[in-house]
Scaffold this motif. Structure first.
Motif, short mmCIF file in Angstrom:
data_model
loop_
_atom_site.label_atom_id
_atom_site.label_comp_id
_atom_site.label_asym_id
_atom_site.label_seq_id
_atom_site.Cartn_x
_atom_site.Cartn_y
_atom_site.Cartn_z
N VAL A 88 -62.93 160.96 88.20
CA VAL A 88 -61.51 160.74 87.78
C VAL A 88 -60.37 160.34 88.87
N THR A 89 -60.53 161.28 89.80
CA THR A 89 -59.65 161.12 90.92
C THR A 89 -59.87 159.77 91.60
N TRP A 90 -61.18 159.22 91.81
CA TRP A 90 -61.46 158.09 92.56
C TRP A 90 -60.69 157.11 91.73
N VAL A 91 -60.88 156.99 90.43
CA VAL A 91 -60.38 155.89 89.49
C VAL A 91 -58.89 155.74 89.63
N GLU A 92 -58.40 157.11 89.73
CA GLU A 92 -56.60 157.27 89.80
C GLU A 92 -56.20 156.62 91.28
N ASP A 93 -56.98 156.80 92.02
CA ASP A 93 -56.49 156.39 93.54
C ASP A 93 -56.91 154.70 93.40
N LEU A 94 -58.04 154.30 92.89
CA LEU A 94 -58.11 153.11 92.71
C LEU A 94 -57.06 152.28 91.94
N CYS A 95 -56.64 152.70 90.68
CA CYS A 95 -55.49 152.14 90.09
C CYS A 95 -54.19 152.10 90.88
N ALA A 96 -53.94 153.07 91.70
CA ALA A 96 -52.69 153.11 92.68
C ALA A 96 -52.59 151.99 93.66
N HIS A 97 -53.77 152.10 94.40
CA HIS A 97 -54.18 150.99 95.25
C HIS A 97 -54.08 149.60 94.60
N LEU A 98 -54.32 149.66 93.38
CA LEU A 98 -54.54 148.06 92.83
C LEU A 98 -53.10 147.71 92.13
N LYS A 99 -52.17 148.59 92.52
CA LYS A 99 -50.77 148.74 91.91
C LYS A 99 -50.76 148.34 90.35
N ILE A 100 -51.62 149.23 89.43
CA ILE A 100 -51.61 149.33 88.11
C ILE A 100 -50.42 150.04 87.55
N LEU A 101 -49.63 149.51 86.79
CA LEU A 101 -48.33 149.81 86.12
C LEU A 101 -48.64 150.55 84.80
N PRO A 102 -47.87 151.72 84.66
CA PRO A 102 -48.10 152.23 83.29
C PRO A 102 -47.63 151.56 82.03
#
Ligand SMILES: [Zn+2]
Length: 385
Positions: A327-341
């Motif tokens: 889960v942490t890995w996916v959170e980090d990936l989303c942050a890196h990929l600039k995924i917005l809420p």
């Protein structure tokens, strides 16, 4: 006892430069093609030239955004009046789904609503559709190997599927070179959709050994290449990995189903002008976390938890991690990929009850590895806002 079925496109052709074969393949089906593209029809210039060189007549129809019922009806009118004997979907999932729906309805009599789930009469297609060649230009949906078309009814504010085993494309032609100029934002959201469509079938209650092996290979490739392809769109081997991951996601979801991310994505896409990939990307880490908490509470020794551990090992690339690190890995990936809420699409906490109520009825929710309560679903959605 094990029992499963696996169905896919008649032919899958994969490889950089594979588009060059399209005219030779098309000629086997006919000489009048209706081509469905996304908004920027100019991207299909090479496709048109290749078909023209082989004497194949072409009609182009551009679909802006995700296909609406009226887009499909317009395509059917064109295909019938021009006597088209072949439909080519060239674009993202929207263009390919539009092609599948137009091909199906052109040969079946009656009204589109006759065949639609939820808002229509959900009749089965009887006549085989016109042959479809599906050529994806994004790496996300896997629509080239799925048997449904997701259509939007702005009038009903819902997304509904036209669904039939007959709708599997005759040919899925996947050429990673077509994704080389995809902008970074679209690379990120469609890539995370692909990753979601590998994780959800892998933990699905309908998973089988064939889809498992496809998911494991797809997750491994998406994990090593999604960040790379976002940082450098010209990275050919990473683009190839993502094109494969997308195809594998389509193969898996069409045969093993999805989960709560897609259960939410369906009503959200109908109620708000939010692209499917961006919605899934914003939801994925939160749904993974909610599933993990619920599984630990209610099925601590179950198969699904073991599968989430395996997902984490594939994502992180280490045997020494557990589900939480995934889960942490996916959170980090989303942050890196600039995924917005999700609030960027105008969704707020006040919309949660209606979204949750609709999500509970979505077909994807039925294969989520554990039944989430209304309260759990609402909290999950609110964390993604
Ligand atoms: Zn999806």
């Amino acid at each position: 006892m094990m029992r499963f079925e696996f169905a896919t496109a008649t032919r899958i052709i994969f490889g950089a430069g594979a588009l060059r074969d399209v005219a030779a393949i098309a000629k086997d089906f006919g000489h009048r093609a209706l081509i469905l593209t996304g908004r920027s029809a100019g991207r299909a210039a090479t496709l048109n030239r290749l078909l023209a060189e082989q004497g194949i007549a072409r009609l182009n129809l551009a679909i802006a955004g995700e296909p609406k019922l009226e887009d499909v009806e317009q395509g059917v009118r064109l295909a019938r009046s021009e006597g088209c004997n072949l439909v080519i979907g060239f674009g993202g999932g929207s263009a390919i789904d539009a092609a599948k729906a137009v091909a199906a309805l052109t040969t079946s009599g009656g009204d589109l609503l006759d065949y639609l789930e939820v808002i229509g009469r959900a009749k089965s297609l009887i006549s085989p559709p016109l042959p479809v060649i599906a050529v994806p230009t994004t790496a996300g949906t896997g629509a080239e190997v799925t048997r449904n078309a997701v259509l939007t009814s702005p009038e009903h504010r819902v997304k509904v599927s036209l669904r039939s085993p007959l709708m599997l494309p005759r040919v899925a032609l996947v050429d990673p070179e077509l994704t080389h100029d995809l902008p970074a934002g679209l690379t990120a959201s469609t890539g995370l959709d692909a990753l979601t469509q590998l994780i959800e079938p892998y933990v699905s209650s309908k998973a089988n050994p064939l889809t498992d092996s496809i998911c494991v290979e797809g997750i491994r490739r998406a994990a090593r290449s999604l960040r790379r392809v976002f940082d450098n769109g010209a990275d050919k081997s990473a683009r190839e990995d993502m094109a494969l991951a997308s195809l594998f996601g389509g193969l898996a979801l069409a045969n093993a189903g999805l989960g709560a991310v897609h259960g939410f994505a369906s009503p959200i896409g109908g109620m708000f002008p939010a692209p499917h990939g961006a919605v899934c990307a914003a939801l994925l880490p939160h749904v993974m976390e909610a599933n993990l908490i619920a599984l630990r509470e209610r099925a601590p020794r179950g198969e699904a938890l073991r599968r989430y551990n395996e997902v984490a090992r594939l994502l992180v690339g280490s045997d020494r991690v557990g589900a939480a690190e995934g889960v942490t890995w996916v959170e980090d990936l989303c942050a890196h990929l600039k995924i917005l809420p999700l609030r960027r699409f105008g969704i707020s906490a006040g919309d949660a009850p209606a979204i949750v109520a609709a999500a509970l009825k979505a077909s994807s929710m039925k294969t989520n590895p554990i039944e989430l309560t209304v309260e759990e679903l609402r909290e999950t959605l609110e964390r993604a806002l």
